[in-house]
Design a protein around this motif. Structure first.
Motif, PDB file in Angstrom:
ATOM      1  N   ILE A  55       5.539   8.253  -5.673  1.00 34.75           N
ATOM      2  CA  ILE A  55       5.193   7.670  -4.371  1.00 34.75           C
ATOM      3  C   ILE A  55       5.866   8.476  -3.270  1.00 34.75           C
ATOM      4  O   ILE A  55       7.081   8.705  -3.307  1.00 34.75           O
ATOM      5  N   SER A  81       5.035   7.714   0.213  1.00 33.64           N
ATOM      6  CA  SER A  81       5.191   6.833   1.381  1.00 33.64           C
ATOM      7  C   SER A  81       4.652   5.456   1.034  1.00 33.64           C
ATOM      8  O   SER A  81       3.819   5.299   0.133  1.00 33.64           O
ATOM      9  N   ALA A  82       5.150   4.451   1.752  1.00 33.72           N
ATOM     10  CA  ALA A  82       4.730   3.070   1.516  1.00 33.72           C
ATOM     11  C   ALA A  82       4.691   2.313   2.834  1.00 33.72           C
ATOM     12  O   ALA A  82       5.436   2.626   3.773  1.00 33.72           O
ATOM     13  N   ASP A  83       3.797   1.305   2.891  1.00 37.71           N
ATOM     14  CA  ASP A  83       3.672   0.492   4.108  1.00 37.71           C
ATOM     15  C   ASP A  83       4.704  -0.622   4.162  1.00 37.71           C
ATOM     16  O   ASP A  83       4.756  -1.360   5.156  1.00 37.71           O
ATOM     17  N   ASN A 102       0.724  -1.220 -12.260  1.00 36.39           N
ATOM     18  CA  ASN A 102       0.658  -1.061 -10.800  1.00 36.39           C
ATOM     19  C   ASN A 102       1.855  -1.685 -10.085  1.00 36.39           C
ATOM     20  O   ASN A 102       1.727  -2.411  -9.096  1.00 36.39           O
ATOM     21  N   THR A 145       0.846  -1.200   0.000  1.00 38.31           N
ATOM     22  CA  THR A 145       0.000   0.000   0.000  1.00 38.31           C
ATOM     23  C   THR A 145       0.881   1.249   0.000  1.00 38.31           C
ATOM     24  O   THR A 145       1.789   1.381   0.829  1.00 38.31           O
ATOM     25  N   VAL A 146       0.623   2.138  -0.955  1.00 36.82           N
ATOM     26  CA  VAL A 146       1.449   3.350  -1.087  1.00 36.82           C
ATOM     27  C   VAL A 146       0.551   4.571  -1.199  1.00 36.82           C
ATOM     28  O   VAL A 146      -0.647   4.469  -1.515  1.00 36.82           O
ATOM     29  N   LYS A 147       1.159   5.719  -0.923  1.00 37.68           N
ATOM     30  CA  LYS A 147       0.506   7.009  -1.144  1.00 37.68           C
ATOM     31  C   LYS A 147       1.271   7.733  -2.243  1.00 37.68           C
ATOM     32  O   LYS A 147       2.505   7.726  -2.249  1.00 37.68           O
ATOM     33  N   VAL A 183       2.125  -2.681  -6.143  1.00 41.16           N
ATOM     34  CA  VAL A 183       1.682  -1.642  -5.213  1.00 41.16           C
ATOM     35  C   VAL A 183       0.195  -1.447  -5.369  1.00 41.16           C
ATOM     36  O   VAL A 183      -0.402  -1.748  -6.422  1.00 41.16           O
ATOM     37  N   SER A 184      -0.394  -0.946  -4.294  1.00 34.01           N
ATOM     38  CA  SER A 184      -1.802  -0.600  -4.275  1.00 34.01           C
ATOM     39  C   SER A 184      -1.917   0.838  -3.778  1.00 34.01           C
ATOM     40  O   SER A 184      -1.473   1.156  -2.670  1.00 34.01           O
ATOM     41  N   ILE A 185      -2.463   1.691  -4.588  1.00 37.64           N
ATOM     42  CA  ILE A 185      -2.575   3.115  -4.237  1.00 37.64           C
ATOM     43  C   ILE A 185      -3.682   3.313  -3.230  1.00 37.64           C
ATOM     44  O   ILE A 185      -4.815   2.870  -3.440  1.00 37.64           O
ATOM     45  N   GLN A 186      -3.340   3.976  -2.147  1.00 35.06           N
ATOM     46  CA  GLN A 186      -4.305   4.208  -1.087  1.00 35.06           C
ATOM     47  C   GLN A 186      -5.244   5.345  -1.433  1.00 35.06           C
ATOM     48  O   GLN A 186      -4.808   6.369  -1.924  1.00 35.06           O
TER      49      GLN A 186
END
Length: 357
Positions: free
Chosen positions: A341, A343-345, A311, A34-36, A354-357
């Motif tokens: 990106i 930040s990332a979890d 993605n 999960t990333v922003k 990745v999955s965009i938050q």
């Protein structure tokens, strides 16, 4: 033969376990991170130019003397509060006292000579008016009178000179303030021009910042700025009051003076600060800026992770430029309409899903 079957069985068992662990690892690694993300075109932060500087008191002084002599008295210490006119340093002035006695004797002699010359002048003036003295006699008396008058005036001016020297024998506070430094002690020899004591008036402070030649043209007098005090992690407001027009004696750095607004923050002279000069709207629109926390550093290389069409994380190498507070200018490698990106979890790497938050 039995041993051969045993070894084969163990090998197959280890292979099965390893395949099972690899399969679990692949399954675990296959989960998206999960990333922003952020878009440069949506970046509405206000970038600014930064410059380092130090805080100093508006009223400060390094006091010295024009005399050479031994220090006989220093009644103050560092940190003492002093009043205007208070004695700070006394220097042996026995030679001045002797010179003053000579000057006073010279004044007395010149006064007596002038008094006598003045009487002769008035007497001959009356005789000349009655035609009882010749023109030559009156001219000689007049010249003698004028010379006596000049010698008396010269003697008085010598006394004024000696009296002025006494001000350098007794150094007094030029204003109300605090003693911030002592560079000499009792018994030391004071030399002309050598700093003896330093003091400043607390309450009003200013910042002297150094700005490179590439940025000085973007700063104007009267601009309101923010000043970050690093040691106490506080921000103070101020205004640009002076701009240096020459860097001849400052190593290519132009000096900018910022007057700090009154504040309750406990600041002291000598604290290091970062001055933030706001940029014009036109200069903002021409720049590609990203936050420092989004940058990936590998040795001397700088990059940022973007999201590909499939993605996955894609590392993009950048050429960066100047730093504006917590933002960095991107010179090449990222367009103004691209996302990145921030930040990332989890730990990102090239190709990571990745999955965009």
């Amino acid at each position: 033969m039995k041993n051969k079957y045993t070894i084969t069985f163990l090998a197959l068992t280890l292979l099965a376990f390893s395949c099972g662990s690899d399969e679990k690892k692949l399954i675990a690694d296959d989960s998206p991170i999960t990333v922003k993300v952020s878009s440069i075109s949506e970046n509405d932060n206000n970038p600014f130019l930064t410059a380092s500087g130090t805080i100093q008191a508006v009223n400060s002084a390094n006091l010295s003397t024009r005399l050479m002599g031994f220090v006989t008295n220093m009644p103050v210490n560092v940190g003492d509060k002093v009043k205007k006119g208070q004695l700070l340093v006394s220097i042996n002035n026995s030679d001045l006292q002797a010179k003053l006695s000579q000057v006073n004797a010279g004044i007395a002699e010149a006064t007596a000579a002038f008094t006598n010359a003045e009487k002769d002048y008035n007497r001959y003036k009356n005789l000349f008016s009655e035609n009882s003295a010749s023109q030559k006699e009156f001219d000689d008396i007049t010249a003698n009178y004028n010379m006596a008058k000049a010698r008396l005036e010269g003697a008085k001016q010598m006394k004024n000179e000696v009296d002025a020297q006494f001000a350098y024998a007794n150094i007094r506070a030029p204003f109300d303030g605090v003693v911030t430094g002592k560079y000499i002690k009792n018994g030391d020899m004071a030399n002309p021009g050598m700093p003896l004591i330093a003091m400043e008036a607390p309450g009003k402070f200013e910042v002297m910042a150094s700005v490179p030649e590439s940025e000085i043209s973007k700063i104007s007098k009267g601009t309101s700025v923010n000043v970050q005090v690093k040691s106490i992690n506080k921000t103070i407001t101020g205004k640009v009051t002076e701009l240096s027009s020459s860097a001849k004696n400052t190593g290519g750095q132009y000096l900018v003076k910022v007057a700090l607004d009154e504040t309750d923050t406990s600041i002291l002279s000598g604290m290091f600060v970062t001055v933030q000069f706001p940029m014009k709207a036109q200069e903002k629109s021409e720049m590609v800026l990203i936050p420092k926390e989004a940058i990936v550093t590998k040795g001397q290389l700088y990059g940022v992770y973007t999201v590909s069409e499939s993605n996955t994380a894609l590392l993009r190498w950048l050429r960066i430029g100047r730093t504006f507070g917590n933002q960095v200018e991107v010179l090449s490698g990222l367009s103004s309409n691209e996302s990145y990106i921030i930040s990332a979890d989890g730990k990102l790497f090239n190709g990571a899903k990745v999955s965009i938050q």
